[in-house]
Design a protein around this motif. Structure first.
Motif, PDB file in Angstrom:
ATOM      1  N   ASP A  48       0.852  -1.193   0.000  1.00 12.27           N
ATOM      2  CA  ASP A  48       0.000   0.000   0.000  1.00 12.27           C
ATOM      3  C   ASP A  48       0.887   1.242   0.000  1.00 12.27           C
ATOM      4  OD1 ASP A  48      -2.331   1.462  -0.014  1.00 12.27           O
ATOM      5  OD2 ASP A  48      -3.031   0.801   1.958  1.00 12.27           O
ATOM      6  N   ILE A  49       0.271   2.385  -0.282  1.00 12.45           N
ATOM      7  CA  ILE A  49       0.955   3.671  -0.155  1.00 12.45           C
ATOM      8  C   ILE A  49       0.163   4.507   0.841  1.00 12.45           C
ATOM      9  CG2 ILE A  49       2.074   3.634  -2.402  1.00 12.45           C
ATOM     10  CD1 ILE A  49      -0.130   5.335  -3.543  1.00 12.45           C
ATOM     11  N   SER A  50       0.852   5.371   1.550  1.00 15.05           N
ATOM     12  CA  SER A  50       0.202   6.122   2.624  1.00 15.05           C
ATOM     13  C   SER A  50      -0.742   7.197   2.100  1.00 15.05           C
ATOM     14  CB  SER A  50       1.250   6.755   3.545  1.00 15.05           C
ATOM     15  OG  SER A  50       2.058   7.653   2.815  1.00 15.05           O
ATOM     16  N   HIS A  51      -0.481   7.683   0.895  1.00 17.32           N
ATOM     17  CA  HIS A  51      -1.338   8.733   0.332  1.00 17.32           C
ATOM     18  C   HIS A  51      -1.464   8.535  -1.173  1.00 17.32           C
ATOM     19  CE1 HIS A  51      -3.171  12.620  -0.370  1.00 17.32           C
ATOM     20  NE2 HIS A  51      -2.210  12.934  -1.215  1.00 17.32           N
ATOM     21  N   GLN A  52      -2.683   8.502  -1.646  1.00 17.53           N
ATOM     22  CA  GLN A  52      -2.939   8.396  -3.077  1.00 17.53           C
ATOM     23  C   GLN A  52      -3.205   9.810  -3.590  1.00 17.53           C
ATOM     24  OE1 GLN A  52      -2.517   6.439  -5.408  1.00 17.53           O
ATOM     25  NE2 GLN A  52      -4.269   6.002  -6.675  1.00 17.53           N
ATOM     26  N   PRO A  53      -2.218  10.418  -4.275  1.00 13.71           N
ATOM     27  CA  PRO A  53      -2.415  11.792  -4.744  1.00 13.71           C
ATOM     28  C   PRO A  53      -3.576  11.891  -5.748  1.00 13.71           C
ATOM     29  CG  PRO A  53      -0.111  11.137  -4.932  1.00 13.71           C
ATOM     30  CD  PRO A  53      -0.905   9.905  -4.622  1.00 13.71           C
ATOM     31  N   SER A  54      -4.298  12.977  -5.672  1.00 14.87           N
ATOM     32  CA  SER A  54      -5.365  13.246  -6.633  1.00 14.87           C
ATOM     33  C   SER A  54      -4.730  13.659  -7.956  1.00 14.87           C
ATOM     34  CB  SER A  54      -6.271  14.365  -6.121  1.00 14.87           C
ATOM     35  OG  SER A  54      -5.552  15.591  -6.098  1.00 14.87           O
ATOM     36  N   ASP A  55      -5.539  13.702  -9.002  1.00 11.81           N
ATOM     37  CA  ASP A  55      -5.035  14.147 -10.300  1.00 11.81           C
ATOM     38  C   ASP A  55      -4.472  15.559 -10.218  1.00 11.81           C
ATOM     39  OD1 ASP A  55      -5.791  11.726 -11.375  1.00 11.81           O
ATOM     40  OD2 ASP A  55      -7.596  12.490 -12.348  1.00 11.81           O
ATOM     41  N   GLU A  56      -5.134  16.418  -9.459  1.00 13.26           N
ATOM     42  CA  GLU A  56      -4.667  17.805  -9.318  1.00 13.26           C
ATOM     43  C   GLU A  56      -3.340  17.859  -8.561  1.00 13.26           C
ATOM     44  OE1 GLU A  56      -4.558  21.567 -10.354  1.00 13.26           O
ATOM     45  OE2 GLU A  56      -6.113  20.185 -11.030  1.00 13.26           O
ATOM     46  N   GLU A  57      -3.197  17.023  -7.525  1.00 16.15           N
ATOM     47  CA  GLU A  57      -1.920  16.975  -6.795  1.00 16.15           C
ATOM     48  C   GLU A  57      -0.800  16.477  -7.706  1.00 16.15           C
ATOM     49  OE1 GLU A  57      -2.726  16.009  -2.157  1.00 16.15           O
ATOM     50  OE2 GLU A  57      -3.476  14.500  -3.576  1.00 16.15           O
ATOM     51  N   ARG A  58      -1.095  15.464  -8.512  1.00 18.18           N
ATOM     52  CA  ARG A  58      -0.083  14.937  -9.446  1.00 18.18           C
ATOM     53  C   ARG A  58       0.371  16.021 -10.432  1.00 18.18           C
ATOM     54  NH1 ARG A  58       0.752   9.765  -8.784  1.00 18.18           N
ATOM     55  NH2 ARG A  58      -0.906   8.509  -7.902  1.00 18.18           N
ATOM     56  N   LYS A  59      -0.586  16.823 -10.871  1.00 15.88           N
ATOM     57  CA  LYS A  59      -0.262  17.912 -11.791  1.00 15.88           C
ATOM     58  C   LYS A  59       0.718  18.890 -11.121  1.00 15.88           C
ATOM     59  CE  LYS A  59      -2.597  21.256 -14.759  1.00 15.88           C
ATOM     60  NZ  LYS A  59      -3.911  21.770 -15.174  1.00 15.88           N
ATOM     61  N   LYS A  60       0.454  19.238  -9.874  1.00 15.14           N
ATOM     62  CA  LYS A  60       1.344  20.132  -9.133  1.00 15.14           C
ATOM     63  C   LYS A  60       2.710  19.474  -8.916  1.00 15.14           C
ATOM     64  CE  LYS A  60      -2.331  22.574  -6.717  1.00 15.14           C
ATOM     65  NZ  LYS A  60      -3.001  22.789  -5.420  1.00 15.14           N
ATOM     66  N   PHE A  61       2.697  18.174  -8.589  1.00 15.73           N
ATOM     67  CA  PHE A  61       3.954  17.440  -8.390  1.00 15.73           C
ATOM     68  C   PHE A  61       4.810  17.499  -9.656  1.00 15.73           C
ATOM     69  CE2 PHE A  61       2.284  14.201  -5.021  1.00 15.73           C
ATOM     70  CZ  PHE A  61       2.194  15.207  -4.085  1.00 15.73           C
ATOM     71  N   ARG A  62       4.204  17.209 -10.806  1.00 14.16           N
ATOM     72  CA  ARG A  62       4.949  17.185 -12.069  1.00 14.16           C
ATOM     73  C   ARG A  62       5.568  18.557 -12.367  1.00 14.16           C
ATOM     74  NH1 ARG A  62       5.078  13.248 -15.511  1.00 14.16           N
ATOM     75  NH2 ARG A  62       5.191  14.568 -17.337  1.00 14.16           N
ATOM     76  N   LYS A  63       4.832  19.614 -12.071  1.00 20.63           N
ATOM     77  CA  LYS A  63       5.357  20.963 -12.306  1.00 20.63           C
ATOM     78  C   LYS A  63       6.574  21.250 -11.431  1.00 20.63           C
ATOM     79  CE  LYS A  63       1.194  23.264 -13.943  1.00 20.63           C
ATOM     80  NZ  LYS A  63       0.213  24.308 -13.710  1.00 20.63           N
ATOM     81  N   ARG A  64       6.683  20.543 -10.309  1.00 21.41           N
ATOM     82  CA  ARG A  64       7.791  20.765  -9.377  1.00 21.41           C
ATOM     83  C   ARG A  64       8.865  19.671  -9.467  1.00 21.41           C
ATOM     84  NH1 ARG A  64       3.113  22.634  -6.912  1.00 21.41           N
ATOM     85  NH2 ARG A  64       3.270  24.707  -6.028  1.00 21.41           N
ATOM     86  N   GLY A  65       8.698  18.754 -10.393  1.00 24.70           N
ATOM     87  CA  GLY A  65       9.692  17.692 -10.547  1.00 24.70           C
ATOM     88  C   GLY A  65       9.636  16.642  -9.457  1.00 24.70           C
ATOM     89  N   ILE A  66       8.440  16.385  -8.933  1.00 23.95           N
ATOM     90  CA  ILE A  66       8.260  15.400  -7.857  1.00 23.95           C
ATOM     91  C   ILE A  66       7.553  14.177  -8.428  1.00 23.95           C
ATOM     92  CG2 ILE A  66       7.136  14.953  -5.634  1.00 23.95           C
ATOM     93  CD1 ILE A  66       7.297  18.016  -5.138  1.00 23.95           C
ATOM     94  N   ASN A  67       8.056  13.002  -8.094  1.00 25.43           N
ATOM     95  CA  ASN A  67       7.443  11.751  -8.532  1.00 25.43           C
ATOM     96  C   ASN A  67       6.550  11.194  -7.433  1.00 25.43           C
ATOM     97  OD1 ASN A  67       8.856  11.380 -11.105  1.00 25.43           O
ATOM     98  ND2 ASN A  67      10.673  11.259  -9.820  1.00 25.43           N
ATOM     99  N   ALA A  68       5.531  10.466  -7.829  1.00 19.69           N
ATOM    100  CA  ALA A  68       4.641   9.812  -6.863  1.00 19.69           C
ATOM    101  C   ALA A  68       4.298   8.420  -7.384  1.00 19.69           C
ATOM    102  CB  ALA A  68       3.368  10.640  -6.674  1.00 19.69           C
TER     103      ALA A  68
END
Length: 168
Positions: A48-68
């Motif tokens: 399991d993973i502790s947090h399932q990022p939403s589509d909007e969170e993933r979009k913000k992550f990608r803009k900042r160079g963060i992988n999930a």
């Protein structure tokens, strides 16, 4: 158009906006239709993973160079496809290739330098340098063609198609 391209096939995932790449739905479509395509990205032993990022969170992550990681409806946990991106927002896979190629060039440079010292004395230097130069030129050509081909394959999408008005 989103497609998963393998050496043997192309799998049409859907016709959506390029801005929708962060949507979990894209991976769910692959999982439902061709689950074997995601096998190389499955994190074995991860339950399991502790947090399932939403589509909007993933979009913000990608803009900042963060992988999930991704948790699919099937329960399988995925690492980012293609090894994700670096914090500089470049392809991790491409970055690793460049690092490997740079290390290879440095090793070759060291070997050439060491051989030159001994071969200057034996008079075989010109023949050896010609062969080594030819080898390096061919290697660089292969690297260039591989990188160009991969870049073209990865960037292949139909930006002119409006997904809202496209009909099959």
């Amino acid at each position: 158009m989103y497609a998963f391209v393998s050496p043997d096939n192309s799998y049409c995932i859907g016709i959506v906006s390029h801005k929708d790449w962060n949507r979990q739905e894209v991976l769910e479509i692959i999982e439902e239709n061709w689950p074997e395509l995601l096998d190389p990205f499955i994190l074995k032993g991860v339950l399991d993973i502790s947090h399932q990022p939403s589509d909007e969170e993933r979009k913000k992550f990608r803009k900042r160079g963060i992988n999930a990681f991704y948790k699919l409806k099937s329960g399988r946990i995925l690492a980012p496809l293609g090894l994700g991106q670096t914090t500089a927002r470049t392809s991790s896979f491409e970055t690793l290739l460049v690092i490997s190629f740079t290390r290879l060039i440095k090793r070759l440079e060291k070997e050439i330098s060491e051989r030159m010292k001994t071969e200057i004395q034996s008079g075989k230097l010109l023949v050896r340098l010609t062969l080594m130069t030819s080898f390096l030129v061919e290697m660089i050509k292969c690297w260039y063609h591989f990188t160009l081909k991969k870049a073209l394959r990865l960037s292949y999408h139909f930006s002119k198609i409006d997904p809202d008005t496209f009909n099959f």
